[in-house]
Write an enzyme that holds these catalytic residues in place. Structure first.
Site, PDB file in Angstrom:
ATOM      1  N   VAL A  52      47.191  51.466 -70.906  1.00 34.76           N
ATOM      2  CA  VAL A  52      48.350  52.226 -70.459  1.00 34.76           C
ATOM      3  C   VAL A  52      48.410  53.536 -71.240  1.00 34.76           C
ATOM      4  CG1 VAL A  52      50.872  52.313 -70.287  1.00 34.76           C
ATOM      5  CG2 VAL A  52      49.656  50.159 -69.868  1.00 34.76           C
ATOM      6  N   ALA A  58      49.441  55.912 -76.089  1.00 34.30           N
ATOM      7  CA  ALA A  58      48.697  55.024 -75.196  1.00 34.30           C
ATOM      8  C   ALA A  58      48.454  53.706 -75.932  1.00 34.30           C
ATOM      9  CB  ALA A  58      47.372  55.644 -74.776  1.00 34.30           C
ATOM     10  N   LYS A  59      47.956  52.712 -75.230  1.00 33.69           N
ATOM     11  CA  LYS A  59      47.629  51.434 -75.848  1.00 33.69           C
ATOM     12  C   LYS A  59      46.697  50.660 -74.949  1.00 33.69           C
ATOM     13  CE  LYS A  59      48.704  49.207 -79.694  1.00 33.69           C
ATOM     14  NZ  LYS A  59      48.835  49.839 -81.013  1.00 33.69           N
ATOM     15  N   GLY A  60      45.879  49.825 -75.572  1.00 34.74           N
ATOM     16  CA  GLY A  60      45.019  48.926 -74.837  1.00 34.74           C
ATOM     17  C   GLY A  60      45.220  47.499 -75.316  1.00 34.74           C
ATOM     18  N   ASP A  70      43.524  47.218 -83.803  1.00 35.15           N
ATOM     19  CA  ASP A  70      44.893  46.726 -83.724  1.00 35.15           C
ATOM     20  C   ASP A  70      44.811  45.216 -83.883  1.00 35.15           C
ATOM     21  OD1 ASP A  70      47.588  46.004 -81.966  1.00 35.15           O
ATOM     22  OD2 ASP A  70      47.732  47.935 -82.974  1.00 35.15           O
TER      23      ASP A  70
END
Length: 387
Positions: A17, A68-70, A105
């Protein structure tokens, strides 16, 4: 922008996202855990936008990026996990090359991300930011040198985030005029973030009375030997119980939550504190080292009974900022400089957040949101609203 990917080999799903772009780039880590969802990643991406904006300094070389992030729905201990990671990065490779800068992360280490990125054909997991650098060669060398720095046998990259979390807690104690020697701490999670936080708080003089890992809670009302526990961890932050002292107790996994402590540090998973179990909390402060560990309804109930939650978007933002301070040249590859810069930046940010909360009569999280709302238009006016 939202991407949902399904692995053709295992059926596992991954999510990416992008919440916002600044100068065409967004920043945010990649996590791997069983049960990860798109909604979770959406929330984390929004949080990254906030973390970036909160560190905006018009005079700094580091200019905040978008958020953003995954996330990948897979247990990182699964033998198939690495293959899933490589295939996910290969699938989203154009986004990583041009838009999304990412790194470790929950569930992943930076070494693992780097290895998988190379296998997926990427130059780097942060290569999208390279066009923004004045001197790419010097910047990349500076960051590589910083990642090579070790302090007491632990990489600087594994310590700087915990330094920021610890300084956030210390700033709150100082505002309340509570001496460090009179403060006790309970930490959920003894991985990279939780372990470093425990180390810095212990060295500041606070008694770490409980730590939790996947096997349960280790407790001692007189204070645990933090250094011994850190030395006895495995790669996932699980402590070898053979390292415990006779006076250390082994308790159930949720016992950290009700520990007799002034400060709680959830540093493991999201959604750890909910409306039901928040009733067990006796601490005065909850310092969110993990992302989204306190659910909104729990935070509302905690605030009603005087428990202050220092929000993740403030508290754990130091790791992300350190990457960019180093890459853009605000600091060099030096541990003492990194710790000093992080402490100063985090203390300023926490003080600003708590002052805004007091002025507005709101929670620290609402105050952080208000600070972001003030800053995003300023950043957009300087760099553009949609790029």
């Amino acid at each position: 922008m939202s991407i949902t990917w399904t692995d053709h080999v295992t059926g596992r799903q991954g999510f990416l996202v992008v919440d916002r772009l600044v100068r065409g780039v967004a920043s945010g880590g990649l996590r791997m855990r069983a049960g990860c969802t798109l909604d979770e990643v959406i929330g984390l991406a929004r949080g990254m936008t906030m973390k970036e904006a909160l560190h905006y300094d018009p005079q700094g070389r580091y200019i905040p990026l978008g958020g953003a992030k995954g996330g990948i729905d897979c247990d990182p201990r699964d033998p198939a996990a690495y293959g899933v990671l490589v295939r996910f990065l290969r699938a989203v490779r154009p986004t990583v090359e041009n838009v999304w800068t990412t790194g470790e992360d929950l569930g992943l280490t930076q070494d693992l991300v780097d290895r998988a990125a190379a296998e997926a054909g990427l130059v780097s997991s942060i290569q999208a930011v390279y066009p923004l650098l004045d001197d790419e060669t010097a910047a990349r060398r500076r960051l590589a040198d910083a990642f090579a720095v070790e302090v007491d046998g632990i990489g600087l990259d594994e310590l700087v985030g915990g330094c920021g979390v610890a300084e956030s807690a210390l700033a709150a104690l100082d505002r309340a005029q509570l001496p460090y020697r009179e403060a006790r701490v309970a930490v959920q999670g003894l991985g990279t973030m939780g372990g470093a936080t425990a180390r810095f708080l212990s060295r500041a003089g606070l008694a770490v009375v409980a730590v939790a890992d996947v096997k349960g809670t280790i407790a001692n009302p007189d204070g645990l030997d933090v250094e011994a526990l850190l030395a006895a961890r495995d790669a996932y932050g699980t402590v070898d119980r053979a390292a415990l002292r006779p006076s250390d107790a082994e308790l159930p996994g949720d016992a950290w939550l009700s520990a007799e402590a002034e400060v709680l540090v959830p540093a493991a998973v999201s959604y750890a504190i909910d409306a039901a179990n928040q009733e067990a909390v006796t601490a005065r402060w909850i310092v969110e080292a993990a992302n989204m560990p306190v659910l909104p309804e729990a935070e509302e109930a905690l605030a009603a009974r005087g428990v202050t939650v220092l929000p993740d978007v403030v508290v754990n933002s130091g790791t992300n900022a350190w990457w960019w301070w180093t890459l853009f040249g605000d600091i060099g590859p030096d541990a003492e400089q990194a710790f000093a810069y992080t402490r100063r930046a985090m203390r300023t940010l926490v003080d600003r957040t708590l002052t805004r909360a007091e002025t507005d009569g709101t929670t620290p999280r609402a105050a952080a949101h208000a600070l972001v709302a003030d800053r995003l238009p300023v950043i957009a006016e300087r760099f553009g609203w949609y790029r």
